[in-house]
Design a protein around this motif. Structure first.
Motif, PDB file in Angstrom:
ATOM      1  N   GLN A 131      15.053  40.528  20.227  1.00  0.00           N
ATOM      2  CA  GLN A 131      14.975  39.326  19.371  1.00  0.00           C
ATOM      3  C   GLN A 131      15.588  39.593  17.991  1.00  0.00           C
ATOM      4  O   GLN A 131      16.258  38.741  17.426  1.00  0.00           O
ATOM      5  N   LYS A 132      15.347  40.790  17.467  1.00  0.00           N
ATOM      6  CA  LYS A 132      15.796  41.111  16.102  1.00  0.00           C
ATOM      7  C   LYS A 132      17.275  41.473  16.022  1.00  0.00           C
ATOM      8  O   LYS A 132      17.850  41.458  14.937  1.00  0.00           O
ATOM      9  N   THR A 133      17.878  41.874  17.150  1.00  0.00           N
ATOM     10  CA  THR A 133      19.256  42.374  17.065  1.00  0.00           C
ATOM     11  C   THR A 133      20.245  41.571  17.910  1.00  0.00           C
ATOM     12  O   THR A 133      20.999  40.771  17.378  1.00  0.00           O
ATOM     13  N   LEU A 134      20.216  41.734  19.212  1.00  0.00           N
ATOM     14  CA  LEU A 134      21.280  41.181  20.064  1.00  0.00           C
ATOM     15  C   LEU A 134      21.164  39.692  20.370  1.00  0.00           C
ATOM     16  O   LEU A 134      22.167  39.025  20.607  1.00  0.00           O
ATOM     17  N   LYS A 135      19.932  39.185  20.388  1.00  0.00           N
ATOM     18  CA  LYS A 135      19.726  37.827  20.911  1.00  0.00           C
ATOM     19  C   LYS A 135      20.603  36.773  20.232  1.00  0.00           C
ATOM     20  O   LYS A 135      21.172  35.902  20.881  1.00  0.00           O
ATOM     21  N   LYS A 136      20.736  36.843  18.917  1.00  0.00           N
ATOM     22  CA  LYS A 136      21.494  35.793  18.213  1.00  0.00           C
ATOM     23  C   LYS A 136      22.984  35.811  18.552  1.00  0.00           C
ATOM     24  O   LYS A 136      23.692  34.836  18.322  1.00  0.00           O
TER      25      LYS A 136
END
Length: 202
Positions: A131-136
């Protein structure tokens, strides 16, 4: 196993910058390769991540080997592609460096979670890191595949036992995060300076 699985990574970090502070291609790629055996210990949960990292290392390494003097410094790949207007192509070295750096961001965040939240399960630590890194940066397809894979995360205690070796695993993990994190930020800073830090996946 002498030390922990992180011992080769921690050793490799000492050599990735030149005396003038520039990122060196081969030492950086070699450092990323030392993380692949760590991913093996995750089993099927990290198959996608491992193949992605391995593919991007191979792409950059192939170009490096075509002219080691020309590509001694990591960012030379990107500068050449910007000049030839090929940097945004899906098979470009720029794209390879960006996604390699992002995958490493995910792993640093994951190991940071394992150190900071010793009561978290492995799937919780993986999910939060994603959630904090790749998701966006992932579209629906990539996100769905990734989320499915992370459901296969191993039991935390078994994983820690396997990677510990004779080293102090949590100390090594924390050191890995504190030393590798800034190197990745250095890559992001450079990519952002040439407006190549915001490419997305489908």
């Amino acid at each position: 196993m002498e030390g922990s699985v992180f011992t080769p990574c921690l050793e490799g970090m000492k050599h990735v910058k030149s005396e003038h502070g520039e990122m060196l291609s081969k030492p950086f790629l070699d450092l990323c390769k030392t993380i692949l055996p760590v991913l093996d210990k995750f089993g099927p949960a990290m198959t996608l991540v491992k193949s992605d990292i391995g593919g991007n290392i191979s792409r950059l390494e192939k170009n490096y080997l075509s002219d080691p003097d020309k590509y001694k410094y990591l960012y030379t790949f990107v500068q050449g592609e910007i000049e030839s207007k090929t940097a945004k192509g899906s098979s470009s070295c720029t794209n390879g460096l960006l996604w390699l750096t992002r995958a490493m961001d995910f792993l640093v965040e994951l190991f940071r979670n394992l150190v900071a939240h010793q009561d978290w399960s492995m799937s919780q630590a993986c999910g939060d890191s994603y959630q904090k890194t790749l998701k966006k940066w992932h579209g629906w397809l990539a996100s769905s595949s990734f989320t499915m894979a992370l459901k296969l995360a191993p039991d935390r205690k078994k994983f820690i036992d396997v990677i510990s070796g004779s080293g102090d695993i949590y100390t090594d993990m924390a050191k890995f995060c504190s030393e590798f994190g800034p190197l990745l930020q250095y890559n992001h800073k450079f990519l952002a300076s040439v407006r190549m830090d915001d490419m997305k996946a489908s």
